[in-house]
Design a protein around this motif. Structure first.
Motif, PDB file in Angstrom:
ATOM      1  N   ALA A 305       0.869  -1.171   0.000  1.00 32.92           N
ATOM      2  CA  ALA A 305       0.000   0.000   0.000  1.00 32.92           C
ATOM      3  C   ALA A 305       0.908   1.224   0.000  1.00 32.92           C
ATOM      4  O   ALA A 305       1.567   1.517   1.003  1.00 32.92           O
ATOM      5  CB  ALA A 305      -0.917   0.003   1.220  1.00 32.92           C
ATOM      6  N   VAL A 306       0.984   1.888  -1.141  1.00 34.85           N
ATOM      7  CA  VAL A 306       1.841   3.073  -1.289  1.00 34.85           C
ATOM      8  C   VAL A 306       0.959   4.307  -1.195  1.00 34.85           C
ATOM      9  O   VAL A 306       0.084   4.542  -2.037  1.00 34.85           O
ATOM     10  CB  VAL A 306       2.602   3.058  -2.632  1.00 34.85           C
ATOM     11  CG1 VAL A 306       3.589   4.220  -2.685  1.00 34.85           C
ATOM     12  CG2 VAL A 306       3.322   1.735  -2.821  1.00 34.85           C
ATOM     13  N   MET A 307       1.168   5.092  -0.139  1.00 33.34           N
ATOM     14  CA  MET A 307       0.313   6.245   0.121  1.00 33.34           C
ATOM     15  C   MET A 307       0.705   7.444  -0.756  1.00 33.34           C
ATOM     16  O   MET A 307       1.771   7.446  -1.374  1.00 33.34           O
ATOM     17  CB  MET A 307       0.389   6.613   1.603  1.00 33.34           C
ATOM     18  CG  MET A 307      -0.639   5.880   2.459  1.00 33.34           C
ATOM     19  SD  MET A 307      -0.299   4.107   2.633  1.00 33.34           S
ATOM     20  CE  MET A 307       0.890   4.059   3.958  1.00 33.34           C
ATOM     21  N   PRO A 308      -0.128   8.492  -0.808  1.00 36.32           N
ATOM     22  CA  PRO A 308       0.165   9.655  -1.656  1.00 36.32           C
ATOM     23  C   PRO A 308       1.484  10.326  -1.294  1.00 36.32           C
ATOM     24  O   PRO A 308       1.933  10.313  -0.142  1.00 36.32           O
ATOM     25  CB  PRO A 308      -1.016  10.589  -1.379  1.00 36.32           C
ATOM     26  CG  PRO A 308      -2.114   9.701  -0.944  1.00 36.32           C
ATOM     27  CD  PRO A 308      -1.454   8.597  -0.170  1.00 36.32           C
ATOM     28  N   THR A 309       2.088  10.914  -2.305  1.00 40.07           N
ATOM     29  CA  THR A 309       3.358  11.607  -2.135  1.00 40.07           C
ATOM     30  C   THR A 309       3.200  12.867  -1.280  1.00 40.07           C
ATOM     31  O   THR A 309       2.236  13.611  -1.429  1.00 40.07           O
ATOM     32  CB  THR A 309       3.919  11.999  -3.513  1.00 40.07           C
ATOM     33  OG1 THR A 309       4.042  10.821  -4.306  1.00 40.07           O
ATOM     34  CG2 THR A 309       5.253  12.696  -3.384  1.00 40.07           C
ATOM     35  N   LEU A 310       4.152  13.070  -0.381  1.00 39.33           N
ATOM     36  CA  LEU A 310       4.188  14.275   0.452  1.00 39.33           C
ATOM     37  C   LEU A 310       5.314  15.179  -0.027  1.00 39.33           C
ATOM     38  O   LEU A 310       6.408  14.696  -0.349  1.00 39.33           O
ATOM     39  CB  LEU A 310       4.423  13.915   1.915  1.00 39.33           C
ATOM     40  CG  LEU A 310       3.431  12.952   2.581  1.00 39.33           C
ATOM     41  CD1 LEU A 310       3.903  12.626   3.994  1.00 39.33           C
ATOM     42  CD2 LEU A 310       2.046  13.563   2.616  1.00 39.33           C
ATOM     43  N   THR A 311       5.064  16.459  -0.077  1.00 36.04           N
ATOM     44  CA  THR A 311       6.116  17.446  -0.298  1.00 36.04           C
ATOM     45  C   THR A 311       6.312  18.206   1.016  1.00 36.04           C
ATOM     46  O   THR A 311       5.381  18.860   1.485  1.00 36.04           O
ATOM     47  CB  THR A 311       5.766  18.409  -1.431  1.00 36.04           C
ATOM     48  OG1 THR A 311       5.645  17.669  -2.658  1.00 36.04           O
ATOM     49  CG2 THR A 311       6.845  19.477  -1.587  1.00 36.04           C
ATOM     50  N   VAL A 312       7.503  18.070   1.578  1.00 33.48           N
ATOM     51  CA  VAL A 312       7.778  18.644   2.897  1.00 33.48           C
ATOM     52  C   VAL A 312       8.777  19.801   2.726  1.00 33.48           C
ATOM     53  O   VAL A 312       9.916  19.595   2.283  1.00 33.48           O
ATOM     54  CB  VAL A 312       8.348  17.581   3.861  1.00 33.48           C
ATOM     55  CG1 VAL A 312       8.517  18.164   5.261  1.00 33.48           C
ATOM     56  CG2 VAL A 312       7.446  16.348   3.894  1.00 33.48           C
ATOM     57  N   ALA A 313       8.332  20.970   3.051  1.00 31.44           N
ATOM     58  CA  ALA A 313       9.188  22.149   2.903  1.00 31.44           C
ATOM     59  C   ALA A 313      10.282  22.153   3.962  1.00 31.44           C
ATOM     60  O   ALA A 313      10.198  21.471   4.989  1.00 31.44           O
ATOM     61  CB  ALA A 313       8.339  23.411   3.016  1.00 31.44           C
ATOM     62  N   ALA A 314      11.331  22.955   3.699  1.00 31.83           N
ATOM     63  CA  ALA A 314      12.410  23.107   4.679  1.00 31.83           C
ATOM     64  C   ALA A 314      11.843  23.644   5.994  1.00 31.83           C
ATOM     65  O   ALA A 314      11.044  24.585   6.000  1.00 31.83           O
ATOM     66  CB  ALA A 314      13.473  24.053   4.143  1.00 31.83           C
ATOM     67  N   GLY A 315      12.248  22.995   7.095  1.00 29.46           N
ATOM     68  CA  GLY A 315      11.779  23.409   8.409  1.00 29.46           C
ATOM     69  C   GLY A 315      10.402  22.881   8.771  1.00 29.46           C
ATOM     70  O   GLY A 315       9.901  23.167   9.861  1.00 29.46           O
TER      71      GLY A 315
END
Length: 604
Positions: A305-315
């Motif tokens: 089960a591959v969940m949706p991609t997250l984009t995590v900003a700096a900090g």
């Protein structure tokens, strides 16, 4: 076509049907080839983005696997609850050691408790692991995978009241945490979190994997039971056999034979055994990619089960929760996870079969009766009484018609004598008699037609549901899901011989007390029915109770108990109805006559 040829064709067809049913019910066992030392499968998969996060991205990501063949003696964190015990390996943070404290392998004294999940290197290795798939700007080494060594951030033991948090710092600005908790039953909650302390945004996707090395050694390989992969995708249930997975086409994007399903919401995927199940359950409101694959190089089955991609900003930081069910397929427990926990269609993970519209309510009533009575055997008897009461209005007319048929027997005999060998004239005369007396000769089939789906549904319920496993009735019946352990071959325990093992040739002839009672009850009940006018059909019906006695002798005791109870109730109902219509059946007189007739024919 003359009647003799018709009878021959009928007898041949019925014989073929009996043989076909026998081989369907008792297929030869297949021994799966299992490599207990097979390494964990590489998880080289590609994730098309279906982001449900605040930041969307079109980056493709690939779950990291690491060197799956690497052997590391990693520390472990204990799992201890009232219902399960085991441990979590810090190698990959794998949940790979789980025993079910409430269930034992057999009824023998000192039998070990059931081992469900087992780590790599042990027979029937089966485990869950989690990780992150790297997106743009990240490589495999920057995210945790199958062979990452985690450290314990908090909690020294996983219990129903104390979660455990694992931590891994990639040394390049990303800190990963995995918090694992478990409820009082079999549901793990896994929170995967990432903290970005670097200078730029990163894209990555969390995933969960269930890996199974080879097919289970204790597979039943029985047509009435599904064992293999099971899943729910957008409200649609799928049941996939192991051999179907091995026939998949090779998918270069997945690096193995695979089938990929994009799930919008309300889904789960996992493996189901006869009584146990492990299932990956993403957030039911979120999209995910469901993957079923088979690595034929290592003989490893996987669900992902591959969940949706997250984009995590700096900090910034982000986290995703998912669940893992790993335990017994208890009806009440799974039902609660569906109704109260919100897991879509989770009760369908139990194999209810084609007659689900019957098996589900039948088991619900049986479960309720067991809660009231406290014994599954007596609950089956009570359920049979209830079913017979429900179908009684339909059966009444049939029994009344059969009573009328019995009354017409002398007239039918006279018609046969008058017509001699002219069978066509016999049939025409009888049809005129039926029409005159307003009797439907086919009405006797109605109770049987009603019984067939109910019988099969109850058989399904008794065979597939965990609640019948090791459930005692009385005396020698200590497991209603198993055949009667007594045997006529050792005079039901009076002789010092062991009962033949199920599956052996002699077991077919090892009739227990219940199967013998079944044959006798069918035979006596048959004496109330009008005998077929055709000699071949009469012979087939005469043999039917004894054929069923041998065929059902290897079936679950609970099913045989139902059939005996059904026969006794049917006999009682039919006897009373026939008397109420003025016909007084001399059942034992008929039995004496049949014996006398047989003795006379033998002497002749």
């Amino acid at each position: 076509m003359d009647d003799q040829n018709k009878n021959l064709i009928l007898a041949t067809a019925l014989s073929f049907a009996v043989i076909l049913v026998w081989f369907l019910l008792f297929p030869p066992p297949e021994q799966p080839a299992v490599d207990p030392n097979a390494p964990v499968a590489t998880t080289d998969v590609t994730q098309p983005v279906a982001s449900a996060t605040t930041t969307q991205t079109s980056t493709e990501v690939t779950p990291a696997a690491g060197d799956a063949s690497e052997e590391v003696d990693a520390p472990r964190v204990a799992i201890e609850t009232d219902r399960v015990n085991g441990s979590i390996s810090l190698l990959g943070g794998r949940i790979d050691d789980l025993k079910l404290a409430d269930y034992r392998e057999t009824l023998d004294d000192g039998s070990p408790i059931v081992t469900f999940l087992a780590p790599k290197g042990e027979p029937n290795a089966f485990y869950a692991l989690y990780g992150w798939a790297p997106g743009a700007g990240l490589n495999v080494d920057a995210v945790p995978g199958a062979n990452t060594i985690w450290s314990v951030d908090s909690g020294d033991k996983l219990t129903a009241s104390t979660p455990v948090t694992l931590k891994w710092d990639n040394g390049s600005g990303l800190i990963f945490r995995r918090t694992i908790s478990i409820d009082k039953d079999y549901m793990f909650t896994v929170q995967q979190a990432v903290e970005n302390t670097g200078a730029g945004a990163v894209s990555l996707a969390p995933y969960g994997i269930l890996a199974r090395h080879g097919e289970p050694a204790d597979m039943k390989n029985f047509f009435v039971l599904h064992e293999g992969l099971v899943g729910m995708a957008d409200g649609e249930l799928s049941e996939i056999d192991y051999d179907d997975v091995t026939d998949y086409e090779y998918d270069p994007r997945e690096g193995a034979k695979a089938e990929v399903t994009q799930v919008s919401e309300g889904g789960w995927i996992g493996f189901t055994d006869h009584f146990w199940m492990a299932t990956l359950i993403p957030s039911q409101a979120s999209a995910f990619k469901s993957v079923v694959k088979y690595d034929d190089r290592r003989d490893i089955y996987q669900t992902e089960a591959v969940m949706p991609t997250l984009t995590v900003a700096a900090g910034a930081s982000a986290s995703v929760d998912s669940q893992l069910f790993a335990g017994a397929k208890e009806w009440a427990t799974i039902k609660a996870y569906e109704n109260e926990g919100g897991v879509t269609g989770f009760l369908d993970s139990i194999d209810w079969g084609w007659f689900f519209f019957l098996t589900k309510p039948i088991f619900a009533v049986l479960h309720w009766l067991n809660g009231v009575i406290g014994n599954m055997g007596w609950s089956i008897i009570a359920l049979t009484l209830l079913i017979k009461a429900l179908v009684f209005p339909l059966a009444y007319k049939s029994y009344a018609s059969m009573a009328k048929m019995k009354e017409l027997q002398p007239q039918m005999e006279k018609l046969k004598e008058a017509a001699g060998d002219d069978r066509q004239k016999v049939q025409q005369s009888m049809m005129e008699l039926y029409k005159k007396e307003k009797v439907n000769p086919a009405s006797g089939c109605l109770p049987i037609l009603i019984q067939i789906p109910i019988f099969f549904s109850l058989y399904k319920v008794i065979f597939v549901t965990l609640e019948l496993r090791h459930a005692p009735w009385l005396g020698w019946i200590t497991d209603l899901s198993a055949p009667d352990p007594s045997s006529i071959l050792n005079l039901f325990g009076l002789l010092p011989f062991a009962t033949p093992e199920p599956g052996s040739l002699f077991f077919i002839f090892s009739l227990g007390i219940l199967p013998i009672l079944l044959g006798i009850s069918m035979w006596i009940q048959q004496k109330l029915n009008p005998a077929p006018t055709d000699a071949t059909q009469a012979m087939i019906f005469a043999w039917m109770p004894w054929v069923f006695m041998f065929m059902l002798g290897s079936f679950a005791s609970g099913l045989v108990l139902y059939w005996i109870t059904n026969n006794v109730i049917t006999f009682t109902q039919q006897y009373l109805i026939m008397r109420s219509h003025g016909y007084k059946p001399d059942v034992f007189g008929n039995i004496r006559k049949s014996f006398a007739k047989k003795m006379k024919s033998d002497d002749g």
